[in-house]
Enzyme design. Structure first.
Site, PDB file in Angstrom:
ATOM      1  N   THR A   1      13.281 -18.521 -31.420  1.00 32.57           N
ATOM      2  CA  THR A   1      13.247 -17.173 -31.984  1.00 32.57           C
ATOM      3  C   THR A   1      12.125 -16.380 -31.333  1.00 32.57           C
ATOM      4  OG1 THR A   1      14.179 -17.855 -34.110  1.00 32.57           O
ATOM      5  CG2 THR A   1      12.934 -15.814 -34.096  1.00 32.57           C
TER       6      THR A   1
ATOM      7  N   PHE B   1       9.585 -13.160 -31.619  1.00 31.41           N
ATOM      8  CA  PHE B   1       8.922 -12.310 -32.595  1.00 31.41           C
ATOM      9  C   PHE B   1       8.136 -11.229 -31.861  1.00 31.41           C
ATOM     10  CE2 PHE B   1       9.471 -16.488 -34.363  1.00 31.41           C
ATOM     11  CZ  PHE B   1       9.808 -16.288 -35.695  1.00 31.41           C
TER      12      PHE B   1
END
Length: 358
Positions: free
Chosen positions: A258, A260
C-alpha cells in the site's frame, strides 16, 4: 565461558560504546542546527528533502550484512530522536490505534513522534489544515485493490501539499486471544483485507463467518474481547491488543503493498529524486487527455500514474490525478507545466516530494 566467545563479546561492547558516543555527538549537532534555524526564523524542524538525502546515502553506503531496509530503519530512528530534541511532532493517521496507516506513519517519521488516531480521512485533512497536528498520513492506493478514492477527492478543495510518500509491504496476520486456531468461529477485518486474503480464507476457513468492520485495528480490538473471534491485521495491532499470531503472511499476493501520502502545509524543496502529483481538469472533448499528456512527453518526463475521478461539478465531468517523475522546480517540469496550463481548464500542483525510500 569460552575464551573466543568472551573476546567477541568484548569487541561488541567496545563497538556499542563507540556507537553510543557517536549518536550523542549527532544529537548535539542536531540541537545546534535547531538553534541556527531559530535564529534565521525557520520554525520547521522536519525537512523531507534533507531526510530523504540522508537515508539515500545510508542505503548507498551500506555494505551488509544488514539489508538496506534494516540499516535505513536504524538511522531513521536516530534521526527521529534527534528531530524530537528540536521539536516534538504530532502526526495524524487513520485510526484507531494499530492500523497499517499508523505503521506507515511510524515507518516514515520514526517512533519519536506522537501519532494521533483520527476516525476519517476528512478529519486528517482538517486537523492538518488547522494546525492541530503537524502532518497527516493517508492511504492512497493498494497494489491489488486499487486507489483510495476518498483520499484523492479530498485534495480537490484542500490547500494542503503532499510532502512525502511511503510504500508499505502489507503482510496480513491471523490473530486471536487464545492462540488456538480450532477455537475460531468468526473472523473480522476491513473489507480490503478480507479481499486480499480471499483465497487463503477459502482454503483454510471454509464455512467460517467473515465479517467486515471499519478497520483492521477494530477487528483486533474485537478479537481481544470476544471469545471465538479472530482478526486479520498487522504486527502493530498484534502488539497493541496483545494477540497471538495464528498464521502469518496470509495475503494471496506476495507483493501486496500500500502507498501512503504525507500531507502538510509546507512546500518541499528538491531532493534530487522526486515525484510530482498534479490535479488537472479539462473540457469533455475528443483528444483532451492526449493533449494533457503531450507536454510531459515533449519534455522527457516519465508518467508514473494517472487516475480519473468525478469532478462533482457536472455530469460526466472528471478530474485527473497524475504522478510524474521530477520536481516542479526542475526546468523540464517548468516547461511542461507552462504548456499544460495553456491546454487545461485547471492545473493544481498537489506537491513535489521525495520518492519513497525502502
Amino acid at each position: 565461558m569460552n575464551d573466543k566467545l568472551q573476546q567477541l563479546r568484548t569487541h561488541i561492547d567496545a563497538v556499542d560504546e563507540n556507537i553510543q558516543s557517536l549518536i550523542s555527538e549527532r544529537a548535539a549537532w542536531a540541537i545546534e542546527v535547531a538553534q541556527v534555524k531559530r535564529a534565521a526564523g525557520e520554525a520547521e524542524c522536519y525537512r523531507p528533502e534533507r531526510e530523504a538525502e540522508v537515508f539515500s546515502k545510508v542505503a548507498t553506503r551500506n555494505q551488509g550484512p544488514l539489508a538496506d531496509e534494516d540499516m535505513v530503519r536504524l538511522f531513521r530512528e536516530i534521526v527521529s530522536a534527534c528531530r524530537a530534541l528540536e521539536q516534538p511532532m504530532k502526526i495524524a493517521f487513520l485510526g484507531p490505534e494499530g492500523t497499517f496507516t499508523q505503521t506507515a506513519a511510524l515507518k516514515h517519521f520514526g517512533r519519536s513522534v506522537r501519532t494521533v488516531p483520527l476516525a476519517t480521512i476528512d478529519q486528517i485533512f482538517h486537523d492538518v489544515e488547522s494546525g492541530a497536528v503537524d502532518y497527516g498520513v493517508v492511504p492512497v492506493e493498494n497494489s491489488t485493490e486499487g486507489v483510495v478514492g476518498h483520499t484523492l477527492d479530498s485534495f480537490i478543495n484542500s490547500p494542503l501539499k503532499i510532502c512525502g510518500e511511503i510504500e508499505l509491504r502489507i503482510h496480513h496476520l491471523l490473530l486471536d486471544a487464545s492462540g488456538d486456531m480450532k477455537a475460531v468461529k468468526r473472523i473480522y477485518s476491513h473489507p480490503q483485507s478480507l479481499a486480499q486474503c480471499r483465497n487463503w480464507l477459502a482454503n483454510n476457513f471454509s464455512g467460517i463467518e467473515c465479517l467486515s468492520v471499519s478497520s483492521n485495528a477494530e477487528a483486533a480490538r474485537r478479537a481481544a474481547q470476544e471469545p471465538g473471534t479472530a482478526a486479520i491485521a498487522g504486527n502493530t495491532a498484534a502488539e497493541i491488543y496483545q494477540l497471538s499470531i495464528l498464521a502469518s503472511n496470509i495475503e494471496d499476493e506476495a507483493n501486496n503493498a500500500t502507498r501512503f501520502l504525507v500531507i502538510g502545509r509546507h512546500v518541499t524543496q528538491p531532493s534530487g529524486n522526486d515525484k510530482t502529483s498534479l490535479l488537472i481538469t479539462t473540457g469533455n472533448r475528443p483528444g483532451a487527455l492526449y493533449r494533457l499528456l503531450a507536454p510531459f512527453e515533449r519534455n522527457g518526463i516519465g508518467l508514473t500514474r494517472i487516475e480519473s475521478r468525478p469532478s462533482r461539478q457536472g455530469t460526466w465531468d472528471y478530474v485527473f490525478f497524475i504522478d510524474v517523475d521530477g520536481h516542479a522546480h526542475d526546468q523540464p517540469m517548468v516547461e511542461a507545466l507552462r504548456e499544460l496550463e495553456a491546454q487545461a481548464a485547471l492545473v493544481k500542483l498537489l506537491g513535489s516530494y521525495p520518492k519513497a525510500i525502502v
